[in-house]
Design an enzyme around this catalytic site. Structure first.
Site, mmCIF file in Angstrom:
data_model
loop_
_atom_site.group_PDB
_atom_site.id
_atom_site.type_symbol
_atom_site.label_atom_id
_atom_site.label_comp_id
_atom_site.label_asym_id
_atom_site.label_seq_id
_atom_site.Cartn_x
_atom_site.Cartn_y
_atom_site.Cartn_z
ATOM 1 N N ASP A 331 1.034 -0.995 -0.052
ATOM 2 C CA ASP A 331 0.213 0.157 -0.582
ATOM 3 C C ASP A 331 0.971 0.974 0.043
ATOM 4 O OD1 ASP A 331 -2.174 -1.417 0.324
ATOM 5 O OD2 ASP A 331 -2.661 -0.945 1.995
ATOM 6 N N ASP A 644 -5.084 -3.407 4.721
ATOM 7 C CA ASP A 644 -5.574 -2.950 5.825
ATOM 8 C C ASP A 644 -7.811 -2.699 6.402
ATOM 9 O OD1 ASP A 644 -6.375 -0.583 4.355
ATOM 10 O OD2 ASP A 644 -5.325 0.431 4.826
ATOM 11 N N ASP A 648 -10.100 -5.865 1.914
ATOM 12 C CA ASP A 648 -8.835 -6.839 1.275
ATOM 13 C C ASP A 648 -8.758 -8.110 2.312
ATOM 14 O OD1 ASP A 648 -7.580 -4.408 0.476
ATOM 15 O OD2 ASP A 648 -6.801 -3.470 2.491
HETATM 16 P P1 ATP Z 1 -3.354 3.309 -0.447
HETATM 17 O O1 ATP Z 1 -3.850 2.339 -1.145
HETATM 18 O O2 ATP Z 1 -2.392 3.956 -0.137
HETATM 19 O O3 ATP Z 1 -3.848 2.879 1.619
HETATM 20 P P2 ATP Z 1 -6.464 4.692 0.256
HETATM 21 O O4 ATP Z 1 -6.384 2.649 1.034
HETATM 22 O O5 ATP Z 1 -5.912 5.968 0.865
HETATM 23 O O6 ATP Z 1 -4.513 4.454 -0.302
HETATM 24 P P3 ATP Z 1 -8.465 4.747 -1.223
HETATM 25 O O7 ATP Z 1 -8.473 4.894 0.508
HETATM 26 O O8 ATP Z 1 -8.994 3.740 -1.385
HETATM 27 O O9 ATP Z 1 -6.993 4.683 -1.229
HETATM 28 O O10 ATP Z 1 -8.789 6.307 -1.500
HETATM 29 C C1 ATP Z 1 -8.951 6.881 -2.940
HETATM 30 C C2 ATP Z 1 -9.358 8.058 -2.775
HETATM 31 O O11 ATP Z 1 -10.656 8.255 -2.390
HETATM 32 C C3 ATP Z 1 -8.314 9.085 -2.207
HETATM 33 O O12 ATP Z 1 -7.488 9.443 -3.042
HETATM 34 C C4 ATP Z 1 -9.072 9.896 -2.457
HETATM 35 O O13 ATP Z 1 -9.401 11.161 -3.187
HETATM 36 C C5 ATP Z 1 -10.046 9.658 -2.112
HETATM 37 N N1 ATP Z 1 -10.412 9.413 -0.187
HETATM 38 C C6 ATP Z 1 -9.854 8.851 0.377
HETATM 39 N N2 ATP Z 1 -10.203 8.804 2.548
HETATM 40 C C7 ATP Z 1 -11.194 9.063 1.784
HETATM 41 C C8 ATP Z 1 -12.203 10.169 2.387
HETATM 42 N N3 ATP Z 1 -12.316 9.946 3.767
HETATM 43 N N4 ATP Z 1 -13.338 10.712 2.627
HETATM 44 C C9 ATP Z 1 -13.390 10.941 0.874
HETATM 45 N N5 ATP Z 1 -13.583 10.983 0.259
HETATM 46 C C10 ATP Z 1 -11.490 9.829 0.710
#
Ligand code: ATP
Length: 910
Positions: A331, A644, A648
């Site tokens: 990640d 996480d 997943d």
């Molecule tokens: P990684 O896989 O590297 O850990 P991530 O799991 O944080 O990344 P996601 O959580 O799937 O990725 O987030 C994807 C997109 O959704 C982000 O790029 C962001 O624009 C949006 N995002 C993330 N967190 C939030 C939230 N709490 N509320 C709204 N949009 C969000």
């Protein structure tokens, strides 16, 4: 269980269960009452699994084919009147059992200790406020809050729930999630059908719920099963099983050889008693007695070392597999980066980009720079004001300040938005009063946005929708954009896309905001929002890459391990971060980045190639992670995958090594994983791989060290019988050699530190045999030296007038001397002992000193002389013994040196 009360909580209405347990539906228990109950009912933990008792465990030590052989030998020697021999064999059996018992206990204790490192927590309501407590402190009557990804800490009667589904496979074996509801069931309903109950140890796969604790610790359903099942098989891995099978087969072969030896002696007309003794000698000599204990100890030490570096092994086979990892799919957020977000820039239509100063969560230091002054902008009903309102209100995180130190609870992305809103003077508590929230569409990585419905007090109590999420997703929901003066205008997607690109290219994570005013509450649904929102702006936040990740990525590359970044984030952001941690450089072509939507469009045949080529996989959904794992495995890779979230879990289970985040990871992810990182850090994965390689090395070193002795002992006896000459060493002496050297010398290899070059060689092929042709050749070489050396010394002594006993004492000591010298060679499989430092493993020095003292007793102590048939020998004999020992070590050293030169001359094709 609660005193004075029956057990059929599923048969009673929720409010009656609450009344019986004296718990409030909204305020839960009071802290004082909870403390009192903790004293009365005890901690919410399961007692150690009963497992087999001490007597059983001791008896189990004798349950090995080898021990049966020895016991049979002891019985027959007794029948033949060889009381001393019988006593020695029994002594060995007992010592073997004692060592095995103690080591097994130690190894199990070490592994058990690791389990407690991964603590689970529970969210309970106490005195009306939600708080996170150690799940061992949960008491009957506690109100527990559950959401997707949580593990239930105790048995609960549901008080309220929404779309709650539980994975109860730990309890019922049923893998389809069970839907839960708040209803009252007939008392006779069986456990698997109690839809209004949640059981300890089961996992929330979807929805939310609140339940009141009706049973804790061993009184739970899980506690019941725990008592019935007892301890599982803790120390078995594919390798240990393979080796156990190997030693079983070996025992059969050896018994056949021993029988053949006996037959040959008999045909030669030799004394039957002597021939039998020889057959026994062959059997006990050729079996590597120390092997099982050595494997257990090497594993336990390796796993403890991993834990010390932050990687807790949940399933032992992973410790082995880690050493063979060829691809790590990591990640981005939190693993390669710190997961410490700060909004650095805001972009609003027509105004453009605004810089935000300040760092971390300090909401009182920093401001938003905007021409004309921020106040003026916020005074108008324009895009900037609404975008900041979304940041503050469409948000589930919390910010706290204590003595000037700021901290956040909840999602760091949301915390960063609270901070930027506070910098604009919009504090969460004010927003909560002026815009109370009435409904939520939660963020999830598939939906990619979050939306909330509020009552706007200052707008005649009309309803407003506030939304935030990934830029593309929010734009796809919008029909218009808000201008600085509060008027609506057509959506300028080109300008927005350009702004997103500009922010992402700097490695900023971009969230877009949108609103919808004066909505009817009934229209707050995912479908109704499509195409109806008004775009208000973008927030670009910076999440610093972990400093340690840069070195760890480089180390993995050097070790022949491919590292891929798998993220839900925007491709440009991911690329910029990947560049900073050294995963990619600008010279790389477009194939190095692949997005989830692109992946979905590829046909299965080309998907494998594309995945193999890509280093950055962006906007990947959790479902796609599973496919990534599969396509990499199809190409023969050993895949380590991090995760996480709840979604997943399938990918984590399917990967060769599933790695869950200890801090931000959900219980579902941890449950599915083989390894849990206590610090969520990428560098820890690299460290664990290094330790995994170390475990394998040390096992291989032990086996390479022990086998020549067994082979040579067997051969010496076989040759003596075939030639019809006296045995150069006796069975009791062989037992002495095998037992003492395995403990004093061989086991010291388990403490061998990792070799310097351990991360510069390619990963081990898991299908590859433990012993390479090189090592087999070395084993044969050392066996030959042992056979030749002992035979020569034995004959030399006899030819020079020594007694048979003297010559045998010399031959037995020679075996030990060669083993001690050869132990030094075995400290490195390829390099010279001088290069790794003679004293770098002090245990080896201690072991050799102890063995030397033992040999002095073996040779000179009268009682030992009687038991083992040895006699004191002179100084000159020792010189010859040590000379052969040193020669053996020199020959192996030369063999390694020649091979190293050959390798340098012809480097392997990569
Ligand atoms: P990684 O896989 O590297 O850990 P991530 O799991 O944080 O990344 P996601 O959580 O799937 O990725 O987030 C994807 C997109 O959704 C982000 O790029 C962001 O624009 C949006 N995002 C993330 N967190 C939030 C939230 N709490 N509320 C709204 N949009 C969000």
């Amino acid at each position: 269980m609660v005193a004075g009360w029956g057990e059929a909580h599923h048969g009673i209405a929720a409010q009656d269960v609450l009344a019986l347990l004296e718990a409030d539906r909204d305020r839960g228990l009071g802290e004082d009452e909870a403390a009192r109950r903790l004293g009365a009912f005890g901690r919410n933990a399961l007692p150690d699994a009963p497992g087999p008792g001490v007597v059983m465990r001791i008896l189990l030590q004798f349950h090995h084919p080898l021990v049966y052989v020895l016991l049979a030998a002891a019985a027959i020697t007794l029948l033949l009147g060889e009381v001393v021999d019988c006593a020695v064999i029994m002594g060995v059996v007992l010592v073997n059992a004692a060592v095995g018992f103690v080591q097994e206990r130690k190894a199990e204790a070490a592994l058990q200790g690791l389990r407690s490192m991964v603590r689970t927590r529970a969210r309970v309501v106490r005195d009306g406020a939600a708080e996170l407590i150690d799940s061992e402190e949960v008491v009957p009557g506690d109100l527990v809050l559950l959401e997707a990804g949580d593990r239930a800490a105790a048995d609960l009667r549901i008080v309220r729930c929404a779309e709650l589904a539980m994975d109860e496979s730990a309890l019922t074996g049923e893998s389809v999630p069970a839907q839960k509801e708040d209803l009252t069931l007939p008392v006779e309903t069986i456990v698997a059908d109690r839809r209004n109950m949640i059981f300890a140890g089961t996992l929330v796969t979807a929805g939310t719920g609140t339940g009141v604790v009706v049973a804790t610790g061993e009184h739970t359903e899980l506690g019941e099963i725990h008592r019935l099942v007892g301890a599982g098989e803790l120390l078995a891995t594919p390798l240990t099983r393979k080796l156990a099978r190997f030693s079983r087969d070996l025992t059969v072969v050896i018994l056949a050889l021993a029988a053949a030896t006996f037959g040959a002696g008999w045909l030669h007309g030799q004394d039957l008693g002597d021939t039998f003794t020889a057959a026994v000698a062959l059997a006990v000599g050729a079996i590597p007695e120390g092997l099982p204990a050595a494997i257990t100890i090497v594993m336990a030490i390796g796993v403890t070392r991993m834990a010390r570096r932050g990687a807790v092994i949940r399933r032992l086979p992973a410790a082995e597999t880690l050493g063979s990892t060829t691809v790590i799919c990591s990640d981005k957020t939190g693993t390669l980066t710190e997961n410490q977000m700060t909004v650095h820039a805001i972009w609003v239509p027509e105004i453009g980009e605004l810089a935000v100063s300040g760092a971390g969560y300090a909401a009182d230091r920093g401001s938003i720079e905007v021409a004309g002054g921020l106040e003026a902008h916020l005074g108008r009903d324009g895009a900037l004001r609404w975008s900041i309102l979304v940041a503050a209100a469409c948000n589930d995180a919390g910010l706290h300040e204590e003595e000037g130190r700021w901290s956040a609870v909840g999602d760091p992305t949301e915390a960063a938005l609270l901070v930027v809103a506070a910098k604009a003077g919009l504090h969460q508590r004010h927003v909560k009063e002026r815009y109370p929230r009435v409904a939520t569409i939660a963020f999830d990585s598939r939906r990619q946005y979050m939306a909330t419905l509020h009552v706007a007090a200052e707008r005649d109590a009309s309803h407003v929708v506030l939304a935030k999420g990934a830029a593309e997703r929010i734009v796809s929901l919008c029909a218009a954009q808000l201008e600085p003066d509060g008027t609506l205008a057509a959506l300028d997607t080109d300008a927005i896309e350009a702004a997103v690109a500009s922010l992402s290219q700097r490695g900023l994570r971009v969230l877009a905001t949108a609103v919808l005013t004066d909505v009817a509450p009934s229209r707050f649904s995912e479908e109704a929002l499509e195409g109806s929102l008004v775009f208000t702006g973008l927030h670009g936040m910076w999440d610093p890459p972990r400093v340690a990740a840069v070195d760890a990525v480089r180390a993995c590359r050097t070790a022949g391990i491919d590292v891929k970044m798998i993220t839900g984030d925007h491709a440009e952001t991911a690329w910029a971060v990947a560049r900073r941690v050294g995963l990619v450089d600008d010279a790389q072509d477009g194939d190095a980045v692949l997005t989830g939507p692109e992946l979905a469009r590829l046909d299965p045949d080309s998907r494998g190639d594309a995945v193999a080529r890509a280093t950055v996989l962006a906007r990947v959904s959790p479902e796609q992670k599973l496919r990534l794992v599969e396509s990499l495995q199809a190409r023969g890779h050993v895949v380590a995958m991090t995760g996480d979230g709840v979604n997943d879990a399938p990918a984590l289970r399917h990967a060769d090594i599933g790695i869950a985040m200890g801090r931000i990871g959900t219980e579902v992810a941890k449950d599915a994983a083989d390894v849990v990182l206590t610090d969520d850090n990428f560098a820890t994965i690299e460290a664990a791989v290094e330790e995994g390689r170390g475990i394998f090395d040390n096992l291989t070193k032990f086996i390479t060290w022990t086998l020549p002795t067994n082979l040579a002992e067997g051969l010496v006896i076989l040759i003596a019988i075939l030639l019809g000459t006296a045995l150069p060493i006796q069975p009791t002496q062989i037992l002495w050699i095998n037992m003492t050297t395995a403990v004093a010398l061989g086991l010291m290899l388990a403490f061998e530190p990792k070799e310097r070059g351990i991360m510069t060689r390619p990963p081990r092929d898991p299908r590859q045999a433990l012993l390479t042709p090189t090592l087999m050749a070395r084993i044969v070489l050392v066996s030959a030296i042992l056979v030749g050396g002992s035979w020569w010394l034995f004959e030399w002594e006899v030819a020079n007038g020594a007694s048979l006993a003297e010559a045998r004492t010399v031959a037995a000591n020679l075996f030990v001397a060669v083993e001690a010298f050869y132990l030094l060679n075995c400290r490195s499989l390829e390099g010279s002992v001088w290069r790794i430092g003679l004293l770098s493993n002090p245990w080896v020095v201690v072991g050799i000193a102890v063995q030397a003292c033992a040999q002095a007793l073996f040779t000179y102590l009268p009682v030992m002389n009687r038991v083992f048939g040895t006699v004191p020998i002179g100084g000159e004999a020792w010189v010859r013994i040590l000379a052969v020992g040193a020669l053996a070590s020199l020959v192996v050293g030369a063999e390694k040196w020649i091979r190293a030169r050959a390798r340098r001359a012809a480097p392997p094709v990569p």
